[in-house]
Design a protein around this motif. Structure first.
Motif, PDB file in Angstrom:
ATOM      1  N   GLY A 205      38.508  40.436  41.863  1.00 22.36           N
ATOM      2  CA  GLY A 205      37.650  40.485  40.684  1.00 22.36           C
ATOM      3  C   GLY A 205      38.332  41.153  39.519  1.00 22.36           C
ATOM      4  O   GLY A 205      39.182  42.039  39.690  1.00 22.36           O
ATOM      5  N   LEU A 206      37.983  40.719  38.336  1.00 23.95           N
ATOM      6  CA  LEU A 206      38.463  41.308  37.092  1.00 23.95           C
ATOM      7  C   LEU A 206      37.272  41.638  36.233  1.00 23.95           C
ATOM      8  O   LEU A 206      36.316  40.857  36.141  1.00 23.95           O
ATOM      9  N   LEU A 207      37.321  42.802  35.605  1.00 24.73           N
ATOM     10  CA  LEU A 207      36.253  43.212  34.712  1.00 24.73           C
ATOM     11  C   LEU A 207      36.847  43.698  33.402  1.00 24.73           C
ATOM     12  O   LEU A 207      37.811  44.467  33.387  1.00 24.73           O
ATOM     13  N   ALA A 208      36.271  43.247  32.290  1.00 26.86           N
ATOM     14  CA  ALA A 208      36.722  43.672  30.964  1.00 26.86           C
ATOM     15  C   ALA A 208      35.512  44.079  30.141  1.00 26.86           C
ATOM     16  O   ALA A 208      34.554  43.311  30.012  1.00 26.86           O
ATOM     17  N   PRO A 209      35.501  45.302  29.584  1.00 26.37           N
ATOM     18  CA  PRO A 209      34.366  45.742  28.773  1.00 26.37           C
ATOM     19  C   PRO A 209      34.286  44.961  27.463  1.00 26.37           C
ATOM     20  O   PRO A 209      35.302  44.653  26.839  1.00 26.37           O
ATOM     21  N   LEU A 210      33.057  44.625  27.064  1.00 20.45           N
ATOM     22  CA  LEU A 210      32.832  43.915  25.809  1.00 20.45           C
ATOM     23  C   LEU A 210      32.277  44.861  24.750  1.00 20.45           C
ATOM     24  O   LEU A 210      32.896  45.091  23.722  1.00 20.45           O
ATOM     25  N   PHE A 211      31.089  45.422  24.991  1.00 21.35           N
ATOM     26  CA  PHE A 211      30.497  46.388  24.082  1.00 21.35           C
ATOM     27  C   PHE A 211      29.452  47.188  24.828  1.00 21.35           C
ATOM     28  O   PHE A 211      28.770  46.689  25.717  1.00 21.35           O
ATOM     29  N   GLU A 212      29.367  48.464  24.493  1.00 23.17           N
ATOM     30  CA  GLU A 212      28.439  49.387  25.136  1.00 23.17           C
ATOM     31  C   GLU A 212      28.525  49.230  26.660  1.00 23.17           C
ATOM     32  O   GLU A 212      29.560  49.457  27.243  1.00 23.17           O
ATOM     33  N   ARG A 213      27.448  48.811  27.308  1.00 15.52           N
ATOM     34  CA  ARG A 213      27.444  48.699  28.770  1.00 15.52           C
ATOM     35  C   ARG A 213      27.606  47.267  29.266  1.00 15.52           C
ATOM     36  O   ARG A 213      27.385  46.977  30.443  1.00 15.52           O
ATOM     37  N   TRP A 214      27.990  46.367  28.394  1.00 13.22           N
ATOM     38  CA  TRP A 214      28.174  44.967  28.783  1.00 13.22           C
ATOM     39  C   TRP A 214      29.629  44.695  29.115  1.00 13.22           C
ATOM     40  O   TRP A 214      30.543  45.119  28.421  1.00 13.22           O
ATOM     41  N   ASN A 215      29.833  43.934  30.205  1.00 14.84           N
ATOM     42  CA  ASN A 215      31.169  43.601  30.677  1.00 14.84           C
ATOM     43  C   ASN A 215      31.297  42.111  30.961  1.00 14.84           C
ATOM     44  O   ASN A 215      30.315  41.460  31.329  1.00 14.84           O
ATOM     45  N   LEU A 216      32.503  41.597  30.779  1.00  7.69           N
ATOM     46  CA  LEU A 216      32.852  40.263  31.248  1.00  7.69           C
ATOM     47  C   LEU A 216      33.424  40.408  32.650  1.00  7.69           C
ATOM     48  O   LEU A 216      34.319  41.224  32.881  1.00  7.69           O
ATOM     49  N   THR A 217      32.928  39.638  33.597  1.00  6.89           N
ATOM     50  CA  THR A 217      33.410  39.743  34.973  1.00  6.89           C
ATOM     51  C   THR A 217      33.778  38.368  35.517  1.00  6.89           C
ATOM     52  O   THR A 217      33.130  37.372  35.219  1.00  6.89           O
ATOM     53  N   VAL A 218      34.843  38.336  36.299  1.00  5.98           N
ATOM     54  CA  VAL A 218      35.289  37.129  36.983  1.00  5.98           C
ATOM     55  C   VAL A 218      35.545  37.507  38.440  1.00  5.98           C
ATOM     56  O   VAL A 218      36.261  38.476  38.713  1.00  5.98           O
ATOM     57  N   LYS A 219      34.959  36.755  39.376  1.00  5.29           N
ATOM     58  CA  LYS A 219      35.130  37.011  40.795  1.00  5.29           C
ATOM     59  C   LYS A 219      35.604  35.743  41.494  1.00  5.29           C
ATOM     60  O   LYS A 219      35.081  34.659  41.238  1.00  5.29           O
ATOM     61  N   TYR A 220      36.582  35.922  42.364  1.00  6.22           N
ATOM     62  CA  TYR A 220      37.100  34.806  43.152  1.00  6.22           C
ATOM     63  C   TYR A 220      36.989  35.166  44.629  1.00  6.22           C
ATOM     64  O   TYR A 220      37.316  36.290  45.033  1.00  6.22           O
ATOM     65  N   SER A 221      36.519  34.223  45.436  1.00  5.66           N
ATOM     66  CA  SER A 221      36.302  34.488  46.851  1.00  5.66           C
ATOM     67  C   SER A 221      36.795  33.305  47.668  1.00  5.66           C
ATOM     68  O   SER A 221      36.509  32.145  47.342  1.00  5.66           O
ATOM     69  N   LEU A 222      37.548  33.595  48.723  1.00  2.54           N
ATOM     70  CA  LEU A 222      38.050  32.556  49.627  1.00  2.54           C
ATOM     71  C   LEU A 222      37.672  32.919  51.056  1.00  2.54           C
ATOM     72  O   LEU A 222      37.818  34.077  51.472  1.00  2.54           O
ATOM     73  N   ARG A 223      37.185  31.940  51.809  1.00  3.54           N
ATOM     74  CA  ARG A 223      36.889  32.104  53.223  1.00  3.54           C
ATOM     75  C   ARG A 223      37.577  30.978  54.000  1.00  3.54           C
ATOM     76  O   ARG A 223      37.482  29.808  53.627  1.00  3.54           O
ATOM     77  N   TYR A 224      38.276  31.364  55.067  1.00  2.73           N
ATOM     78  CA  TYR A 224      38.949  30.370  55.916  1.00  2.73           C
ATOM     79  C   TYR A 224      38.630  30.696  57.374  1.00  2.73           C
ATOM     80  O   TYR A 224      38.721  31.852  57.798  1.00  2.73           O
ATOM     81  N   GLN A 225      38.261  29.679  58.138  1.00  2.00           N
ATOM     82  CA  GLN A 225      37.982  29.837  59.554  1.00  2.00           C
ATOM     83  C   GLN A 225      38.677  28.721  60.313  1.00  2.00           C
ATOM     84  O   GLN A 225      38.469  27.536  60.017  1.00  2.00           O
ATOM     85  N   SER A 226      39.516  29.085  61.275  1.00  2.00           N
ATOM     86  CA  SER A 226      40.311  28.078  61.977  1.00  2.00           C
ATOM     87  C   SER A 226      39.477  27.238  62.934  1.00  2.00           C
ATOM     88  O   SER A 226      39.880  26.139  63.300  1.00  2.00           O
ATOM     89  N   ASN A 227      38.323  27.755  63.363  1.00  2.00           N
ATOM     90  CA  ASN A 227      37.470  27.020  64.318  1.00  2.00           C
ATOM     91  C   ASN A 227      36.039  26.888  63.795  1.00  2.00           C
ATOM     92  O   ASN A 227      35.095  27.403  64.393  1.00  2.00           O
ATOM     93  N   PRO A 228      35.831  26.185  62.670  1.00  2.00           N
ATOM     94  CA  PRO A 228      34.485  26.037  62.133  1.00  2.00           C
ATOM     95  C   PRO A 228      33.644  25.110  63.000  1.00  2.00           C
ATOM     96  O   PRO A 228      34.177  24.403  63.868  1.00  2.00           O
ATOM     97  N   PRO A 229      32.325  25.080  62.780  1.00  2.00           N
ATOM     98  CA  PRO A 229      31.482  24.107  63.492  1.00  2.00           C
ATOM     99  C   PRO A 229      31.929  22.679  63.197  1.00  2.00           C
ATOM    100  O   PRO A 229      32.568  22.407  62.172  1.00  2.00           O
ATOM    101  N   ALA A 230      31.600  21.765  64.074  1.00  2.00           N
ATOM    102  CA  ALA A 230      31.995  20.365  63.916  1.00  2.00           C
ATOM    103  C   ALA A 230      31.502  19.803  62.585  1.00  2.00           C
ATOM    104  O   ALA A 230      30.359  20.022  62.187  1.00  2.00           O
TER     105      ALA A 230
END
Length: 251
Positions: A205-230
C-alpha cells in the motif's frame, strides 16, 4: 479470475483505523486510523457496479503493536443482457506482536477471508510465531518472521478443507518527511498436510496526504493457492484506490 477493482469516488463515512494509512505511527499507546468507502456505477452502452469499503487500525507502544484491517469489495457487470458477479470479497485481519528482546518478537494473528467468485465461503486462519527486527526506527520498519498457521476453508458447495501450514515471510514500512508512506508484506504458507502444496500472500500500500486529514491511498493484494477448488484459478489480484479520512491522535 484476476480482478482489478478501482473505486473512483471514495468518501469517508466514520472513524476507523489504518495501520496502512499510518505506516510507522508513534509508540505512544494511542489509536490511529482511517476509513474509506465508495461506489461506482456505469450505465448506458455498458453497465457495471462496484463498491468498496476499507478500514484499518493500529496502536503501538514501546514494546508491542496491535493492528486490524478490513477490506470489502463487491462488483457486477452486465454481459449480453445478463448480470454477472465479478467480485465479492471480504478480507479481515487482527494481529498482536510483543517484543521478547531488543531484536526479537512474538506474534499472534487471525485472518478471515471470503471470496465468492473463487468458491470460498470462509477461510479462517489463526497463526503464531516469532520474528526478527532487522530495522526498527520511528520511520522505518523491516521484519522477517516464521511460525505456524492453521487454514480451515469452507466452500460454497458445502465441503470443507483443513490444512496445517508453516509460515515464512517479511514485512516493511517506510514513512518520509513529506508524509508519504508505503507498507508491504509477503508471506509463504507451505502446506504441512499435503506436501508440495502452498499459498502465497502479498499486500502492498501507498499513502500520500492531500489536505488536513484526507489521504490518497492505493492498495494492491495478490493471493495464490497451488491447490484451489476444482474450476477455480490459482491466482487473484486486487487493486484498490481512493480517498481515506484519517482520525486519531496527531503524530
Amino acid at each position: 479470475m484476476r480482478r482489478f477493482i478501482l473505486p473512483i469516488a471514495l468518501l469517508a463515512l466514520a472513524p476507523a483505523g489504518s495501520a496502512l494509512a499510518q505506516t510507522v505511527p508513534p509508540r505512544d499507546g494511542l489509536w490511529r486510523g482511517s476509513l474509506g468507502a465508495g461506489i461506482t456505477n456505469v450505465t448506458g452502452n455498458s453497465k457495471s457496479f462496484n463498491a468498496g469499503l476499507s478500514a484499518d487500525a493500529v496502536r503501538r507502544t514501546e514494546s508491542s503493536t496491535m493492528s486490524g484491517r478490513f477490506l470489502s469489495l463487491y462488483g457486477t457487470a452486465e454481459q449480453n443482457g445478463t448480470e454477472e458477479l465479478i467480485v465479492d470479497i471480504i478480507r479481515a485481519n487482527a494481529a498482536y506482536d510483543h517484543d521478547l528482546a531488543e531484536l526479537t518478537y512474538g506474534f499472534l494473528a487471525y485472518d478471515l477471508e471470503k471470496d465468492k467468485v473463487a468458491d470460498l465461503r470462509w477461510r479462517n486462519s489463526p497463526s503464531l510465531g516469532v520474528g526478527l527486527h532487522l530495522r526498527k526506527t520511528e520511520t522505518v520498519i523491516f521484519n522477517v518472521f516464521a511460525g505456524y498457521s492453521y487454514n480451515h476453508e469452507s466452500l460454497y458447495d458445502g465441503t470443507t478443507r483443513s490444512f496445517n501450514e508453516a509460515l515464512l515471510g517479511e514485512e516493511s514500512g517506510h514513512k518520509w518527511s513529506t508524509g508519504v508512506s508505503i507498507k508491504q508484506r509477503f508471506a509463504v504458507y507451505p502446506n504441512l498436510t499435503d506436501s508440495g502444496e502452498y499459498r502465497l500472500q502479498f499486500d502492498a500500500g501507498l499513502l500520500a496526504p492531500l489536505f488536513e486529514r484526507w489521504n490518497l491511498t492505493v492498495k494492491y493484494s495478490l493471493r495464490y493457492q497451488s491447490n484451489p477448488p476444482a474450476g477455480v484459478e490459482k491466482q487473484d489480484t486486487v487493486l484498490y484506490t481512493g480517498l481515506q479520512y484519517r482520525w486519531g491522535a496527531p503524530e
